[in-house]
Scaffold this active site. Structure first.
Site, PDB file in Angstrom:
ATOM      1  N   GLY A 225       0.808  -1.211   0.000  1.00  0.00           N
ATOM      2  CA  GLY A 225       0.000   0.000   0.000  1.00  0.00           C
ATOM      3  C   GLY A 225       0.844   1.265   0.000  1.00  0.00           C
ATOM      4  N   SER A 226       0.661   2.149  -0.972  1.00  0.00           N
ATOM      5  CA  SER A 226       1.572   3.273  -1.091  1.00  0.00           C
ATOM      6  C   SER A 226       1.075   4.269  -2.121  1.00  0.00           C
ATOM      7  CB  SER A 226       2.963   2.763  -1.475  1.00  0.00           C
ATOM      8  OG  SER A 226       2.864   1.855  -2.562  1.00  0.00           O
ATOM      9  N   ARG A 227       1.989   5.185  -2.500  1.00  0.00           N
ATOM     10  CA  ARG A 227       1.661   6.224  -3.463  1.00  0.00           C
ATOM     11  C   ARG A 227       2.933   6.643  -4.184  1.00  0.00           C
ATOM     12  NH1 ARG A 227      -0.651  11.935  -1.226  1.00  0.00           N
ATOM     13  NH2 ARG A 227       0.428  13.324  -2.680  1.00  0.00           N
TER      14      ARG A 227
END
Length: 263
Positions: A225-227
């Site tokens: 989960g990240s950006r």
């Protein structure tokens, strides 16, 4: 006078029994063994794994095996956990579009934000507002990052930080992150920042300053989960919209030849 028995015509002669045909061999598919062909199709359909995920997959397999040995149960759950972990670290093959000026998406995900901001200090870009395109990666997305254009890595800098939800605007400045600046073959500077999220606890970057890189090439990985933020050169207009899905290494975020004032 003794009766004579009529002679039986030899096989294949008129009126005789037909000669049996010799057994035919199985027809090959294009000269290739059918089993090998099927195995090849399966291998091509299953994406390879990023090297950064192999230790974690091995740990999940070891844990599942230990549970099975100690309890005699959990085979199904262990297989499911192993498959899910392997799917997270998949590194599918991508084909960049033949557009020399295209800035490609560095990650699979959803465009969460498009805004005009001053780049963070670690990018060492001119202190003027530019377009930032933020792609949010859920735990179901491919989590490898890809180079947006052909060029040379100008700088790479890691910053420790918090683990806020990656879809928040302030995650760009508060969260743990790794920033790189790419100098394109035309002399433009493009910034790309890997940002950890709520579940992410490890950012991996496999390029260094001075490396020559190609568009669509895998360069990093964020776990769970990240950006990823992309900072366009000044005046360049985005070609995506908020909510649009991106495919890393294939979706065009912008074209250097298309500015906000027109081509």
């Amino acid at each position: 006078m003794a009766a004579t028995t009529p002679a039986t015509p030899p096989p294949g002669a008129p009126g005789g029994r037909p000669e049996p045909s010799p057994p035919t061999a199985p027809r090959a598919t294009g000269g290739e063994n059918p089993l090998l062909h099927a195995a090849k199709l399966v291998r091509e359909a299953v994406p390879p794994l990023h090297p950064g995920g192999r230790p974690i997959i091995a740990a999940v397999v070891a844990a599942a095996g230990a549970v099975r040995l100690l309890t005699g149960r959990g085979t199904g759950a262990g297989l499911l956990a192993t498959a899910a972990t392997a799917a997270f670290f998949r590194e599918p093959r991508r084909v960049p579009p033949p557009r020399p000026g295209a800035v490609l998406a560095p990650a699979d995900g959803t465009v969460a934000l498009i805004s005009e901001v001053v780049p963070p200090a670690e990018l060492d870009l001119p202190r003027e507002p530019v377009t930032r395109i933020s792609v949010f990666l859920s735990v179901l997305d491919v989590h490898v990052q890809r180079i947006p254009m052909h060029g040379r890595i100008r700088s790479v800098e890691y910053r420790p930080g918090a683990f806020l939800s990656a879809d928040l605007d302030k995650a760009s400045e508060d969260n743990e992150r790794n920033a790189l600046v790419l100098e394109t073959q035309t002399g433009h500077l493009v910034g790309v920042v890997q940002i950890a999220g709520l579940l992410a606890r490890r950012i991996r970057c496999d390029v260094r300053a001075g490396d020559e890189v190609a568009a669509g090439e895998t360069y990093g990985l964020i776990r769970f989960g990240s950006r990823v933020d992309t900072y366009l050169p000044p005046g360049v207009a985005p070609e995506v919209s908020v909510g649009q899905r991106t495919i890393g290494g294939e979706t065009v975020l912008a074209d250097l030849a298309v500015t906000k004032d027109g081509p």
